[in-house]
Enzyme design. Sequence first.
Site, mmCIF file in Angstrom:
data_model
loop_
_atom_site.group_PDB
_atom_site.id
_atom_site.type_symbol
_atom_site.label_atom_id
_atom_site.label_comp_id
_atom_site.label_asym_id
_atom_site.label_seq_id
_atom_site.Cartn_x
_atom_site.Cartn_y
_atom_site.Cartn_z
ATOM 1 N N ASP A 170 0.840 -1.194 0.000
ATOM 2 C CA ASP A 170 0.000 0.000 0.000
ATOM 3 C C ASP A 170 0.878 1.249 0.000
ATOM 4 O O ASP A 170 2.016 1.231 0.482
ATOM 5 C CB ASP A 170 -0.949 0.003 1.196
ATOM 6 N N GLU A 190 0.014 -0.897 5.887
ATOM 7 C CA GLU A 190 1.016 -0.279 6.748
ATOM 8 C C GLU A 190 0.780 1.217 6.912
ATOM 9 O O GLU A 190 0.988 1.779 7.991
ATOM 10 C CB GLU A 190 2.417 -0.526 6.176
ATOM 11 N N GLU A 191 0.325 1.869 5.848
ATOM 12 C CA GLU A 191 0.185 3.320 5.885
ATOM 13 C C GLU A 191 -1.033 3.802 6.665
ATOM 14 O O GLU A 191 -1.104 4.960 7.049
ATOM 15 C CB GLU A 191 0.107 3.876 4.446
#
Length: 460
Positions: A85, A148-149
């Site tokens: 991502d 993750e973001e």
Amino acid sequence: MSYSEKINSLKEELVSETQNLLKIKSVLSEEKPGMPFGEGIDNALKHALKLGEKLGFTTKYMDGYVGYIEWGSSSEMVGVLGHLDVVPEGDGWLYPPYGAEIHDGKIYARGSLDDKGPIMAALYAMYSLKESGYVPNKRIRIILGTNEETGSADMEYYKEHEEQPTIGFTPDADFPVIFGEKGLTVFNLVKKVEAGLEPIVYIKGGQRPNMVPDYCELALKIQGIGECTKKIDSFNAENNANIKYEIENDTLIIKSYGVSAHGSTPELGKNAIMQAIILLDHMNILKGDLKNSVEFLAKNIGMEYNGEGFGIKLHDEDSGYLTFNVGTISTEGDTISLGLNLRYPVTFKLENMMNPMEEKIKPLGFKIEDFSHQEPLYFPRDHKLIRTLLDVYEKHTGDKAEPIAIGGGTYAKEMPNMVAFGPIFPGKPDLDHQANEYIEIEDLMKMTNIYASAIMELSK
């Protein structure tokens, strides 16, 4: 053929496949059936897994949350954790953010450095080992994260359904290797003011707790505005402050300007919120509980960023001082709420910070709400994982470097037994989340060699 020779022979393919992955816009979007983070992210995950199969590895697609590419058979596992991502592209690009165009030896695209390029380096590192005849004594698993973001729900799902690596690294930070990451807390410091906030109409400032705020605004409905503006002028002159004001009827609007910085390095910024609080205390126009509360904040936080006023100026040799950042402020009714981001050194525990703080705020009636916490990540400098990765880095760069500790948090915190290892080389710009993000092809090839060597050493 050695793995290094194989990597060199695969250069054209590696660059082309990296471009193909970068062309997929994998920003968080509307959830769809079987696609918890949206269609773009799901497309990137399926694309990477399909490439893994093409290269001769076992793959697994885990309901759109995460996937992995695996080689070998053993009860022990070397993990390489990356994410597909990306953050939104934003404005200001010289080249199309999902065009993956090559200019001056650089591939320009969102995610080129964070983290698709490094994932491809790790995948082709593993492939080059296989093709050169290396037989690992441990399984090697490249874990493909997808969130993750925006929250790491991907890792929560993975840990619920799959085994975790015995040892490993994430190519999602800096070289040479990160051995320590400070403990991270975010919470609100909340005060319900007796008798209300008058003469304060509102206070608002900051965007997120983990950013040093560069702007704060407050409105005061008061008599004697002229005297107050004189105090603002003198405050600016005496404190090198940047505070402006406007008058609307009987309301004084104060605008405090600071300098933004990341919450992990508050010393690099200038806190507009605390500048405004100190001014408010300096003006001496408040009364009662409100006066006491503002005075408390001005005296015990002020423009400090190490927690000294709260008695929590923690320090260790490995990671330095605690950092203390007031990132947001708002008012609602008779309540003031400040968003705080505190990061404590790696050799301390949460209670070393929070117990003194709670004792300090208790007499004034401040409360802590919406508390979140990530424990420190810490490996001793002489730990086998740290020494192995450092030796690999030195072998390929000639740089006899020392491991580093940081105030920020990396993807390594989401998985036990991992540290952050690259991809940003010392002296190179950190382009994560920036316009015109790129990865240099020369660096892509260099990190592929480094990751191949690291995988080999960890899987022996």
